[in-house]
Every structure is written in structure tokens, then in C-alpha cells.
Scaffold this motif. Sequence first.
Motif, PDB file in Angstrom:
ATOM      1  N   GLN A 176     -40.345 -33.727  20.371  1.00 39.50           N
ATOM      2  CA  GLN A 176     -40.781 -34.155  19.047  1.00 39.50           C
ATOM      3  C   GLN A 176     -41.637 -33.035  18.305  1.00 39.50           C
ATOM      4  N   LEU A 177     -41.596 -31.965  19.117  1.00 40.34           N
ATOM      5  CA  LEU A 177     -42.285 -30.769  18.445  1.00 40.34           C
ATOM      6  C   LEU A 177     -41.578 -29.819  17.364  1.00 40.34           C
ATOM      7  N   THR A 178     -42.271 -29.392  16.666  1.00 37.58           N
ATOM      8  CA  THR A 178     -41.554 -28.563  15.550  1.00 37.58           C
ATOM      9  C   THR A 178     -41.412 -27.295  16.625  1.00 37.58           C
TER      10      THR A 178
ATOM     11  N   GLU B 252     -44.502 -25.285  16.966  1.00 33.34           N
ATOM     12  CA  GLU B 252     -45.364 -26.115  17.920  1.00 33.34           C
ATOM     13  C   GLU B 252     -44.626 -25.854  19.422  1.00 33.34           C
ATOM     14  N   ARG B 253     -43.484 -25.794  19.599  1.00 39.04           N
ATOM     15  CA  ARG B 253     -42.896 -25.648  20.906  1.00 39.04           C
ATOM     16  C   ARG B 253     -43.106 -24.194  21.344  1.00 39.04           C
ATOM     17  N   LYS B 254     -43.065 -23.197  20.385  1.00 44.68           N
ATOM     18  CA  LYS B 254     -43.327 -21.824  20.729  1.00 44.68           C
ATOM     19  C   LYS B 254     -44.695 -21.580  21.198  1.00 44.68           C
ATOM     20  N   VAL B 255     -45.697 -22.524  20.573  1.00 46.71           N
ATOM     21  CA  VAL B 255     -47.320 -22.381  21.092  1.00 46.71           C
ATOM     22  C   VAL B 255     -47.241 -23.003  22.484  1.00 46.71           C
ATOM     23  N   LEU B 256     -46.731 -24.195  22.601  1.00 43.47           N
ATOM     24  CA  LEU B 256     -46.958 -24.833  23.856  1.00 43.47           C
ATOM     25  C   LEU B 256     -46.125 -23.986  24.866  1.00 43.47           C
ATOM     26  N   ASP B 257     -45.252 -23.381  24.904  1.00 53.66           N
ATOM     27  CA  ASP B 257     -44.353 -22.550  25.557  1.00 53.66           C
ATOM     28  C   ASP B 257     -45.427 -21.578  26.171  1.00 53.66           C
TER      29      ASP B 257
END
Length: 286
Positions: free
Chosen positions: A19-21, A24-29
Amino acid sequence: MAQIDPKSIGAHIRTRKQQLTPLERKVLDCILAKSDFDEKTSLKEIATENQVSEAIVVKIAKKLDFSGYREFRSGLAYYKQLEVANLHNDISADDTATQVIKKVFETSIQALQETMSILDISEFERCVKILVEADHIDLFGIGGSAQIAKDMAHKFLRIGIKASVYDDSHMMLMAGAVSHPGNVVLAISHSGTTIDVIEPLQLARQNGAKTIAITNYAISPIAECADVVLTSTSQGSLLLGENAAARIAQLNILDALYVAVAKQNLDISEDNLRKTRYAVKHKRTK
């Protein structure tokens, strides 16, 4: 976020990544890969390292069902200290055969441990009830997921339950089109975004069939068109990807469903097991 098993924090995060953009997924990773992430890691530090605003980091935490960055940091920091968080290791070109075997097996072990920790027992029980009461069961899957579907059909046949497997997009759509109340469609999709599986599942549901989804992502398009969702989880690997370990976890979910369904009518199941074993007995060498 509701109180959950600390061992499942990593799985909880991964199953909601879809559900992340992309940003946002890049930051989370980057946060997940940060080796020195702990209770002292500040919001400002994360934002600066990833060149994003603090508001974006907070937004990511809330999208993952945490109340904010502090709860996200606390949960993730605790999880990173656990053995289960460190089972997975990427394969490198210098690995020996022993190291490769160890890493591949440990990736599967991690997937099994974390999948068991996040498996929703009430959803599992609902799934068993739906399967037991079904007039007919259709299994949908593409690629590797189709092989999992075939394995489930094989197990069901052993106890006298005939299930149809569809791994072609047109055949799945036709099966969905002629579905009706009393039918059950169980669809398997690792990503939860495979259109060739989602469309026929939606069609089957529109025609009154009960729908079940087995996926690696609790929040995904396939979950939206399923009456029951059972979620597997696995950490990513550059060479293996998530799919390899996820298949092991999904096979175990379906094995558990098979056993739970079989024991609902244990005498009949055992009788059919004897019959099917006897039917193929002469095909084995002495």
C-alpha cells in the motif's frame, strides 16, 4: 496498532508494504536495512538519511498500522534483536555449497516461523468451514502458484474431494463465469496483484461463490475480492526473491487446511485414503 507477537513485527510490516508509494517503499527498505537502527534512532536521522521530510516517515509508520514513528521504532528495534529477524542472509558469489544450503534452508525456516506467527486462526477456521461445506472447489494460480494449487488438488483427491485446478487466464475467467452459490474458489497469488487471477476471482464472487485468497500481502488487490484471506510472509533475497520461501510457507498453510478439512469427516477421509493408496499401489516397484 493492536498488541501482536513481537516475532511477527517484521512480517506485519512486509505484508503491508504494497500500500506504500514507490518512494515510501524505498524509505522503508532503507530503514529495514539499517544495521544500527535502535530505540535511539531519531525521526530526524531517518528523514535526513533518506532525504525526505519527517512527515513522510510518520506517514509510512501510520500506513503500516502503527500509531506513529515512536511505536514503529520501538516494535522494529525489538524485532531486530530477535533470532528470527537474523535468519535470512543473501547469497553471494563466494559462498560455499555448505553456506548456500544453510542460507536457503534458513530463509525457508524464517518464512515458516513468521507465517505461523501472523496466521489468523479465526480466518483459518472460517476457511476450513467454507471448504467443508463446498459443493465444488476451484483452485486458481499462475506460474509457481499454479504448482501449489495442483499440490492442494492432489491432497484433496486423496481424501475423496475433487477439486479443479485452472492455471490459464481464459479458463479461470470461464470457471468464474459459471460459478454459483455453493462453489468455492481458492486463489493463490504471492504478490496479490496478478490481474489474471484477480479478475476471475472477482467474477466468481459476483456470481455467488465463496472466495479465498492465499497471498504474501494482507493489503493487496486480491485481498479485496476474497471472503477469507490467509497471509504468508517471507524476507526478500536478490537471487531467490520472496517467492521461493513464500511457496514453502503457502504449501504449509494449505497442508494445514488439508488436515483440518480431513479431520472434519475423519472416518470418510481415512477410508478414501486407503482407497486411493490401494489404487496406485501397483505403480510402485517392489
